[in-house]
Design a protein around this motif. Structure first.
Motif, PDB file in Angstrom:
ATOM      1  N   SER A   1       0.110   6.202 -13.240  1.00 33.26           N
ATOM      2  CA  SER A   1      -0.727   5.018 -12.962  1.00 33.26           C
ATOM      3  C   SER A   1      -1.497   4.935 -11.615  1.00 33.26           C
ATOM      4  O   SER A   1      -1.327   3.998 -11.022  1.00 33.26           O
ATOM      5  N   GLY A   2      -1.853   5.932 -11.185  1.00 35.86           N
ATOM      6  CA  GLY A   2      -3.053   5.873  -9.955  1.00 35.86           C
ATOM      7  C   GLY A   2      -2.280   5.769  -8.460  1.00 35.86           C
ATOM      8  O   GLY A   2      -2.987   5.651  -7.647  1.00 35.86           O
ATOM      9  N   ILE A   3      -0.871   6.076  -8.687  1.00 36.62           N
ATOM     10  CA  ILE A   3      -0.283   5.988  -7.417  1.00 36.62           C
ATOM     11  C   ILE A   3       0.055   7.368  -6.924  1.00 36.62           C
ATOM     12  O   ILE A   3       0.230   8.227  -7.874  1.00 36.62           O
ATOM     13  N   GLY A   4      -0.093   7.574  -5.595  1.00 36.88           N
ATOM     14  CA  GLY A   4      -0.308   8.836  -5.080  1.00 36.88           C
ATOM     15  C   GLY A   4       1.447   9.036  -4.507  1.00 36.88           C
ATOM     16  O   GLY A   4       2.176   8.369  -4.324  1.00 36.88           O
ATOM     17  N   ILE A   5       1.787  10.489  -4.662  1.00 40.04           N
ATOM     18  CA  ILE A   5       3.035  10.650  -4.415  1.00 40.04           C
ATOM     19  C   ILE A   5       2.950  11.661  -3.214  1.00 40.04           C
ATOM     20  O   ILE A   5       2.451  12.703  -3.367  1.00 40.04           O
TER      21      ILE A   5
ATOM     22  N   ASP B   1       7.863   9.685  -1.341  1.00 40.66           N
ATOM     23  CA  ASP B   1       7.225   8.429  -1.045  1.00 40.66           C
ATOM     24  C   ASP B   1       6.065   8.123  -2.071  1.00 40.66           C
ATOM     25  O   ASP B   1       5.391   8.976  -2.394  1.00 40.66           O
ATOM     26  N   GLY B   2       5.625   6.906  -1.960  1.00 39.89           N
ATOM     27  CA  GLY B   2       4.470   6.796  -2.909  1.00 39.89           C
ATOM     28  C   GLY B   2       3.434   5.641  -2.139  1.00 39.89           C
ATOM     29  O   GLY B   2       3.770   4.966  -1.204  1.00 39.89           O
ATOM     30  N   TYR B   3       2.190   5.987  -2.482  1.00 38.08           N
ATOM     31  CA  TYR B   3       1.085   5.207  -1.712  1.00 38.08           C
ATOM     32  C   TYR B   3      -0.034   5.025  -2.898  1.00 38.08           C
ATOM     33  O   TYR B   3      -0.300   5.608  -3.607  1.00 38.08           O
TER      34      TYR B   3
ATOM     35  N   ASP C   1       0.876  -1.231  -0.056  1.00 37.97           N
ATOM     36  CA  ASP C   1      -0.039   0.122   0.121  1.00 37.97           C
ATOM     37  C   ASP C   1       0.717   1.225  -0.118  1.00 37.97           C
ATOM     38  O   ASP C   1       0.444   2.431  -0.299  1.00 37.97           O
ATOM     39  N   ALA C   2       2.175   1.139   0.453  1.00 36.26           N
ATOM     40  CA  ALA C   2       3.028   2.180   0.296  1.00 36.26           C
ATOM     41  C   ALA C   2       4.297   1.804   0.466  1.00 36.26           C
ATOM     42  O   ALA C   2       4.731   0.728   0.706  1.00 36.26           O
TER      43      ALA C   2
END
Lengths: 323, 307, 564
Positions: C311-315, C533-535, C295-296
């Protein structure tokens, strides 16, 4: 000592086992000697926090103050009692971490073998039967290409194809959580197993083909045909069993090879097996783990080669008479 | 690729070579190479190898930018004069690709060559001595072969360091036993031929026998083995670089490039894809060449067997 | 040398100063990081008593901490789910200890279960939002710590003064080798006194205004009496935090279960479980995040951010005060000559480095650390690349055509890349740099190398000095300060600053210290990195933070994030 020289199959097997043990002994010396030279492991473990007192304490704990020969025999006797040492990095017995990872790697290898060997036999036989025609040429070229490619290239191409770029069917990595068995995550196994299978199939199918061709042209099969037996019977009951002999040898060696080939593949897929553990241990200078893994893999090789030789002898009658 | 290709190629070529082969008249010795060239696959293999070798050798000369020159934002797709975009540090992918093959090629060639020479020597000596020396040598070879090549290279590199000679020696040392086995296996039947006994009776020195008589007769299997070994050396060198064990973290090197640019395969694939393709073509090429030679050797002897 | 705070002018202004050195170029400075808008009184005791000093952190309460990626305003928290975090940098050496870390996975695991007396908020300001009600300086050599009542450890045992004493003493015992040991140098650990069940008196060996920051630093986790680091038994890892360790395989994975009796009583934490998985490298991490297996993740490589965002990943992009310096040991050749150090600081093209290594995510720096500290000297001119000047300095030092080795490792994102980029930039000045990437870097020769790369997180100025710029600092790569001549009184200046209760005077002292570092120091600090970071979609509650730890202090101990 006559039995060492003669004695038929049994004698042969005994000789090979003794030879294998000798090899393992020499291997153990080499493994030990080379890894002891890896520099001060105490420093490597404590890393940024290496204070002099902690260094000294750790060095004592790791028996680094003894002389080399003494350390070797201590290690060897430990091994023979099933004590693989204590991992320098995690401070836990090596066998703790090794056990589950070994199982995970074996799962990969067995699955790859189960898929690739029957597949190779089928492909090789079919190609032999339809020699020099379309299927044979296409297959032979594809197999050649696959055989030449390094595994990580195959692995990455598969990842691109099935995971990240073309299709998105499969997970790109396979981190089986500790405490769980690899087979609980079948979708994570697919790509690594496929890569391994692609590494093995070209060879086994080629030897199968060559062997099959030779058998199909042999007098024995000619006789069977002349007797009026159906082609099917000829194939399955006469040709195949005789052609399969060399396949055993190659298969056994393939299995042994896979044990080494998984190093890169497990790394690519983040799969928790002994291959990725080896990379980790080597980078961390985690000597006991490297030693344990080296002995393990070498032992596997020797064992599988032994099995391969025995299998070939058993299956190829004409060699038996030479013993 | 390892012991089994020894077995396979050896079995295929040798099984047929050793069956009822007469000593070929002197003129035929060099025909193997030329004859194999007639095969389609050998030609294709040569083209592939040639192409990649040209890329590797002349690439650095025609590269538009220096391999560590900062030309744009990292991982930019092709455009703006950069045919294949930029890599992880904003360097020109095309230039780095053109610069990146030579190291791999040279290392692979040198280590294979050393391994071949070493292995040949050991294998021939073992086959010819036919006594305790044979056993000792072969056991020593078994010990080395008990480990996968990549594993020995891994341990050696981490032990001593990521220097070029370490990798070369590690690969040469692990190539030699495999070559030795093939050389020995190929030489043994020939040794049993009468003409060896005859030349011994004639009083020729051992060296001349080994060099002059033995060697040409095992040329076929050895050439096959050489190409197989070369293919595998290339793969191991690239794999080592891929695992991050190269001596210059930012040096242009196909294996390292793959590792550095792997993450952006989805959006800017060229940084990893070009070297992947190059390695693939190269290894396929050497594989095809080896296969062509093997088939020709088998074919020659098949013909002779029928005569 | 006096530079002072002139108005920035464009163009070059090279002048000779009295000592013969050259004044640095004046150029317009890039902006925004260091605006000090207002000062807040940060530490209020229960009775409204202000802390006299010790506010060596925190540049200002600027409203927008950084670039963005906030998910904070996403409604009410919901319970449930297994939060899976992927981290890199770990391995079989992974540990779990409320007061010790070596790698980022260690940090991630520490934050699941352990909390500190004070905390830094997302603006890197001290808050009494932790286990302590108040931390007050009765006088320069004594602090009183009052902890909140009613806090229980995860095993049900109440958190009391005895635990505080044990915790501080554990850190302060040299033989334990814990990360925070050096910060206890000024504390009189042996004479910690329990006043009552919830009050502890901390006497000081010498005045130290940075004690509250020290107590807020994440490696000062509060542990129960008798606590020891993880050695195989998860039930030993008892803290006051949100998640209880259920299982842990070093180098692979750890599983943490929700603490149902968490003391804040606001419903947090929200996840049922937290799983932390070690990854070999960021590619595997990214693939896993994209594929929904985690998830992160921490540390999205700067070059991948654009690709990932599509691609839909939050930064989560947090501009922090973290830095990756090139470290020149000022007592080892060739860097024992200040001219060489100055030359190297002019060789580096900071903008290019920020582009190449950070992909633009970060803020240009000026070879000085602690940008959020109120004592950070913004008036010092921003250095720019000046190859000609560098060459002439090297020539004057007799070191033309210099060859050096630059040691680095993969300890944090960008360390190896920075070395490579610097090596290629150095060619223009005739300097030949050979990059040595050593996986065993933090072993034998660490801190003994003439030229190396290292990494640091956000810290207040005096804290940072104590960690890395004093003779007995644990991580002093540059072997600063000089033993004689200008700058040799650095340590005594430090002690003065520690004891100085008037913050204006303290800032002046800090400016003096920074002047020395600016002129003669061994650090080349190109930029302050952003922690990226990515989530995955569904993770809510993350907002950028200026602090040291990834994922905004891992969601403040996995407490302020949930699945929507």
């Amino acid at each position: 000592m006559k039995w060492l020289r003669g004695g038929g199959i049994v004698g042969f097997i005994i000789r090979r086992i003794l030879l294998g043990l000798l090899v393992m002994f020499l291997v153990s010396i080499i493994v030990f000697a080379s890894t002891q030279a890896l520099g001060d492991p105490a420093r490597a473990i404590l890393g940024r926090d290496a204070t002099p007192d902690r260094l000294a304490a750790l060095q004592k704990e790791l028996n680094l103050d003894q002389n080399v020969v003494g350390q070797y025999f201590q290690w060897l006797s430990g091994l023979l009692h099933g004590n693989l040492g204590t991992s320098l990095a995690s401070q836990q017995p090596v066998s703790n971490a090794l056990g589950p990872r070994l199982v995970s790697s074996i799962v990969l290898v067995i699955l790859a073998a189960v898929i690739s060997i029957p597949l190779s036999i089928a492909i090789g036989s079919y190609a032999a039967l339809h020699r020099e025609k379309g299927f044979d040429t296409v297959v032979s070229n594809v197999m050649l290409a696959l055989a030449s490619l390094p595994e990580f290239v195959v692995a990455l191409l598969l990842v691109i194809l099935f995971s990240t770029s073309v299709f998105h069917w499969l997970p790109a990595i396979s981190p089986v959580p500790p405490g769980h068995r690899a087979w609980e995550y079948p979708d994570e196994l697919i790509l690594p197993v496929l890569t391994l299978a692609f590494a093995v199939t070209p060879y086994v199918s080629r030897i199968m083909r060559a062997s099959m061709i030779e058998v199909l042209e042999s007098d024995y099969v000619e006789m069977a045909r002349l007797k009026g037996l159906s082609e099917r019977t000829v194939l399955y009951r006469h040709a195949l069993p005789n052609a399969i002999g060399p396949v055993f040898q190659v298969a056994a060696i393939s299995l042994a090879y896979l044990a080494g080939g998984i190093v890169v593949i497990e790394y690519v897929f983040n799969y928790p097996g002994i291959g990725s553990e080896l990379v980790d241990a080597v980078v961390n200078h985690d000597i006991p783990v490297v030693q344990a893994l080296a002995i393990l893999i070498a032992g596997l090789y020797v064992l599988l080669n032994l099995l391969a030789d025995v299998a070939t002898i058993l299956v190829t009658p004409r060699l038996r008479t030479r013993l | 690729m390892s012991d089994r290709d020894v077995e396979v190629s050896r079995d295929e070529a040798l099984a047929l070579v050793a069956q009822g082969v007469e000593n070929p008249p002197p003129g035929r010795r060099t025909n193997l190479l030329r004859r194999s060239l007639r095969l389609g696959r050998t030609k294709v293999g040569l083209v592939l190898v040639g192409f990649v070798v040209l890329l590797a050798v002349f690439g650095p000369v025609v590269a538009p930018h220096a391999s560590d020159e900062f030309v744009g934002r990292p991982f930019s797709p092709p455009g703006g004069g950069l045919v294949f975009g930029t890599d992880y540090l904003g360097q020109d992918v095309l230039s780095r690709f053109l610069d990146g093959g030579l190291t791999i090629l040279i290392l692979a060639l040198v280590s294979t060559a050393i391994g071949l020479v070493l292995g040949l020597a050991i294998g021939l000596v073992a086959a010819y001595s036919r006594n305790w020396l044979d056993d000792v040598l072969m056991r020593a070879m078994d010990v080395i072969m008990a480990f996968p090549q990549i594993m020995i290279a891994l341990v050696a590199v981490s032990l001593i360091g990521t220097k070029n000679w370490v990798r070369v020696i590690a690969i040469a040392l692990t190539t030699a036993p495999r070559v030795a086995r093939v050389a020995r296996g190929a030489a043994q039947p020939v040794i049993e031929r009468d003409f060896i006994g005859a030349t011994e009776a004639m009083g020729l020195s051992r060296v001349r026998i080994i060099g002059g008589e033995l060697f040409p007769n095992i040329l076929g299997p050895m050439m096959v083995e050489a190409s197989l070994r070369l293919t595998y050396s290339i793969a191991v060198i690239a794999a080592l670089a891929f695992l991050g064990l190269s001596n210059d973290p930012n040096g242009p090197n196909w294996g390292t490039m793959i590792q550095q640019n792997q993450g952006s395969l989805a959006t800017q694939p060229w940084g990893a894809l070009l070297p992947i393709l190059a390695i693939a073509l190269l290894t396929m090429g050497t594989g095809l060449i080896g296969d062509g030679i093997a088939r020709t050797a088998a074919g020659i002897d098949r013909e002779r067997g029928d005569e | 040398m006096v530079i002072g705070s002139q108005r920035p002018t464009r163009g070059r202004a090279l002048q000779m100063t009295e000592s013969g050195g050259t004044r640095w170029q004046l150029n317009e400075r890039p902006e925004r990081l260091f605006d000090s808008i207002s000062r807040r009184n940060l530490l209020m005791g229960a009775g409204g008593v202000l802390l006299a000093s010790g506010l060596a952190a925190c540049g200002g309460s600027s409203p927008t901490p950084s670039a963005g990626g906030s998910t904070a305003s996403a409604g009410t928290p919901k319970r449930g789910g297994n939060f899976r975090l992927g981290v890199t940098g770990g391995g079989s050496k992974d540990m779990m200890d409320g007061q010790n870390i070596v790698t980022k996975p260690d940090q991630a695991r520490l934050m699941t279960a352990f909390e500190t007396l004070l905390v830094f908020d997302d603006n890197y300001q001290l808050q009494t939002d932790g286990l302590a009600e108040s931390v007050e300086a009765d006088n320069p050599t004594q602090y009183t710590i009052k902890i909140r009542k009613g806090i229980d450890f995860q095993n049900g045992k109440p958190f009391t003064a005895d635990d505080v004493i044990y915790s501080l003493q554990r850190i302060g015992t040299q033989g334990n080798g814990l990360t925070g040991y050096a910060a206890t140098a000024t504390m009189d650990i042996k004479h910690l006194k329990k006043v009552d069940k919830y009050t502890v008196q901390l006497p000081m060996l010498s005045p130290d205004s940075t004690v509250p920051q020290t107590l807020a630093s994440y490696t000062f986790g509060m542990v129960p009496v008798g606590y020891e680091a993880y050695k195989g038994d998860p039930s030993t890892q008892v803290g006051t935090g949100c998640y209880i360790l259920k299982s842990f395989t070093p180098g692979q994975e750890s599983v943490h279960e929700r603490n149902p009796n968490y003391w804040r009583g606001d419903g947090s934490p929200w996840f049922d479980t937290v799983t932390i998985t070690d990854f070999n490298d960021s590619t595997a991490q990214l693939n896993a995040l994209k594929g929904g297996q985690i998830d992160a993740m921490t540390d999205v490589p700067a070059g991948q951010v654009n690709a990932v965002q599509g691609s839909g990943i939050g930064i989560l992009n947090s501009q922090t005060g973290g830095w990756i310096p090139l470290c020149m040991a000022i007592d080892m050749p060739p860097f024992d000559d200040p001219k060489v150090r100055q030359a190297f600081r002019l060789i580096i093209d900071r903008k290019a480095v920020l582009e190449q290594v950070g992909n633009g995510y970060g803020q240009i720096a000026n070879d000085l650390y602690s940008p959020f500290d109120e004592g950070y000297d913004k008036s010092l001119p921003q250095r720019e690349q000046d190859i000609e000047q560098a060459k002439s300095l090297l020539k004057a030092a007799g070191k033309e055509g210099l060859s050096v080795d630059l040691h680095t490792t993969n300890g944090a994102a960008g360390m190896v890349e920075l070395a490579s980029v610097f090596a290629s930039q150095a060619k223009a000045a005739g300097v030949n740099v050979t990059v040595k990437n050593d996986p065993n870097y933090y072993g034998d020769s660490y801190l003994k190398l003439p030229f190396s790369v290292d990494f640091w997180g956000t810290r207040g100025y005096l804290n940072q000095v104590q960690q890395g710029s004093l003779p007995n600092s644990p991580y002093n790569e540059t072997h600063w300060p000089p033993k004689s001549g200008t700058g040799s009184n650095f340590e005594s200046l430090y002690k003065q600053a520690l004891a100085e209760t008037d913050s204006n005077k303290r800032i002046d002292i800090q400016h003096q210290m920074q002047q020395y570092e600016y002129d003669l120091g061994g650090y080349i600090i190109p930029y302050f990195n952003a922690l990226i970071d990515g989530y995955g979609s569904g993770v809510t509650g993350l907002s950028p933070s200026k602090g040291t730890l990834n994922l905004a202090s891992f969601g403040h101990g996995y407490r302020t994030i949930w699945f929507s």
